[in-house]
Write a protein that holds these residues in place. Structure first.
Motif, PDB file in Angstrom:
ATOM      1  N   VAL A  32       0.864  -1.055  -0.099  1.00  0.00           N
ATOM      2  CA  VAL A  32      -0.020   0.040   0.067  1.00  0.00           C
ATOM      3  C   VAL A  32       1.048   1.273  -0.177  1.00  0.00           C
ATOM      4  O   VAL A  32       0.833   2.273  -0.837  1.00  0.00           O
ATOM      5  CB  VAL A  32      -0.913   0.246   1.191  1.00  0.00           C
ATOM      6  N   GLU A  69      -4.361  -0.762  -3.496  1.00  0.00           N
ATOM      7  CA  GLU A  69      -5.125   0.378  -2.960  1.00  0.00           C
ATOM      8  C   GLU A  69      -5.387   0.502  -1.693  1.00  0.00           C
ATOM      9  O   GLU A  69      -5.742  -0.543  -0.828  1.00  0.00           O
ATOM     10  CB  GLU A  69      -6.567   0.168  -3.894  1.00  0.00           C
ATOM     11  N   THR A  89      -3.476  -1.605  -7.534  1.00  0.00           N
ATOM     12  CA  THR A  89      -3.346  -0.426  -8.134  1.00  0.00           C
ATOM     13  C   THR A  89      -2.784  -0.731  -9.492  1.00  0.00           C
ATOM     14  O   THR A  89      -2.444  -1.934 -10.074  1.00  0.00           O
ATOM     15  CB  THR A  89      -2.395   0.521  -7.528  1.00  0.00           C
TER      16      THR A  89
END
Length: 410
Positions: free
Chosen positions: A376, A382, A394
């Motif tokens: 992250v 995400e 992502t």
């Protein structure tokens, strides 16, 4: 040459599964994959289990030809019914792949589907897909498939540029896949996919953009875009090794992926798996989702792989050997393995992380949870879904999906 099968334990001649394989089966969807191993010619990059000969013989002279193949494969469908016993589940998805399934008569593909319907029944909303070579179908063929129960078709487009197709040894002409989409819609298919390949040696960004624009302009509701993988033993690998053509590097692959996601997103497609985009939820390939979610499927045909309740097995590869086994009343399995709980956990993380919905953090061990938190911070997962208990890639994470997966399962 086709790639080698994995090692495994022997498959019983009856194909019998351990009783545990059907525990909780009612809560899992069931699909069928039907493998058609014939091709008119072998593409230079392909290491799939395919054969260009019209007739192939096995032990005892048993023949596996295009003309009798549908009958041979339906024998395995009947075997599946015996092995699964009184399992009441109707089949939710059928996917006919290859090879080039559409080298067979449309009536043969319909016959194979009918065998599944007769033995198992089909769910009311069953998804029934076949792959198709653009040069091996016409409006009448597609109409026959639609009338016979198929409701989704996937065309191998690969590229819109002739020079790129030439490197891949693809035998269709530019523009033909797009025409096939129109013909499929006219035949009544609501769901049509175009398969694209990026990273072919010599392909430029402009070539790739042209392919994406052509695919989008054809009007499918699904596009798959895969990075070219150069497999050992293929003609393309030998050409690269001899220095006849250059190898595309990872940075170029990443650039092409970004171009694909930007272009497809702007045209109304949404990614739902790292290499797949659809215009609607109904346009997603439900059969492939069975694989990614670890559901149950029976793979019929030479070299086909199956999975039911934590038991994975694979068939003998050669069509002649496959036909000979069934003719002798034996299951055509070459080997199988029983997955442990840890095997299944790792596979869930590996496969479900590729999906837009991601994977529950509860499937990760402590090291994996720490890796997810780092991902992250690195912009690979995400943040909001992580706070809600899921690991979701992502866009940057999709580019590095394999590395992220390794960190989460270590």
């Amino acid at each position: 040459m086709p790639s080698a099968l994995p090692d495994g334990d022997p498959v019983p001649e009856t194909g019998e599964l351990p009783p545990s394989a059907l525990d909780g089966a009612a809560g899992r969807p069931l699909g069928f994959y039907l493998h058609v191993p014939y091709c008119a010619s072998r593409c230079g990059y392909c290491d799939f289990n395919t054969y260009t000969a019209t007739e192939l013989r096995g032990s005892g002279g048993v023949l596996a030809s295009r003309d009798n193949y549908a009958g041979i494969l339906t024998d395995e469908v009947r075997l599946a019914r015996k092995v699964l016993g009184d399992d009441p589940r109707p089949v939710e998805t059928v996917f006919v792949g290859g090879g080039t399934p559409t080298l067979l008569d449309a009536a043969d593909l319909v016959r194979m589907l009918a065998a599944i319907r007769d033995e198992f029944g089909l769910a009311d909303d069953a998804e029934i897909t076949t792959e198709a070579n653009p040069e091996s179908v016409d409006p009448a063929y597609l109409a026959a498939l639609r009338e016979g129960g198929f409701n989704r078709v996937s065309f191998g487009m690969q590229s819109a540029r002739q020079d790129v197709l030439r490197v891949l040894d693809r035998n269709h002409t530019p523009g033909r896949p797009e025409a096939c989409v129109a013909e499929a819609h006219a035949a009544g298919f609501d769901h049509v996919n175009l398969d694209l390949i990026y990273g072919t040696p010599g392909e430029s960004d402009d070539d790739w953009r042209a392919s994406l624009d052509a695919a989008i302009g054809a009007g499918p509701d699904h596009v798959s875009a895969y990075a070219l993988i150069v497999e050992e033993g293929t003609r393309l690998a030998r050409q690269i090794r001899r220095g006849e053509i250059p190898m595309t590097d990872d940075d170029e692959h990443a650039d092409r992926y970004l171009i694909a996601d930007e272009t497809l997103s702007a045209a109304g497609f949404s990614w739902y798996e790292v290499s797949n985009w659809a215009t609607t939820g109904a346009g997603r390939c439900r059969h492939n989702e069975l694989y990614w979610r670890g559901a149950d499927w029976w793979g019929a045909g030479p070299g086909a792989h199956s999975h039911v309740g934590g038991v994975r097995w694979w068939n003998v590869k050669h069509p002649g050997a496959y036909a000979a086994a069934l003719a002798g009343g034996r299951a055509p399995g070459a080997g199988r393995e029983l997955l442990t709980a840890e095997d299944r956990r790792v596979e869930r993380v590996m496969l479900e992380l590729r999906l837009r919905e991601g994977v529950p953090l509860g499937l990760l061990h402590e090291d994996g949870l720490r890796a997810a938190a780092r991902a992250v911070g690195d912009g690979l997962l995400e943040a909001a879904p992580h706070e809600a208990g899921r690991a979701v890639l992502t866009l940057r994470g999709r580019l590095l999906a394999d590395a992220v997966i390794r960190d989460l399962v270590d």
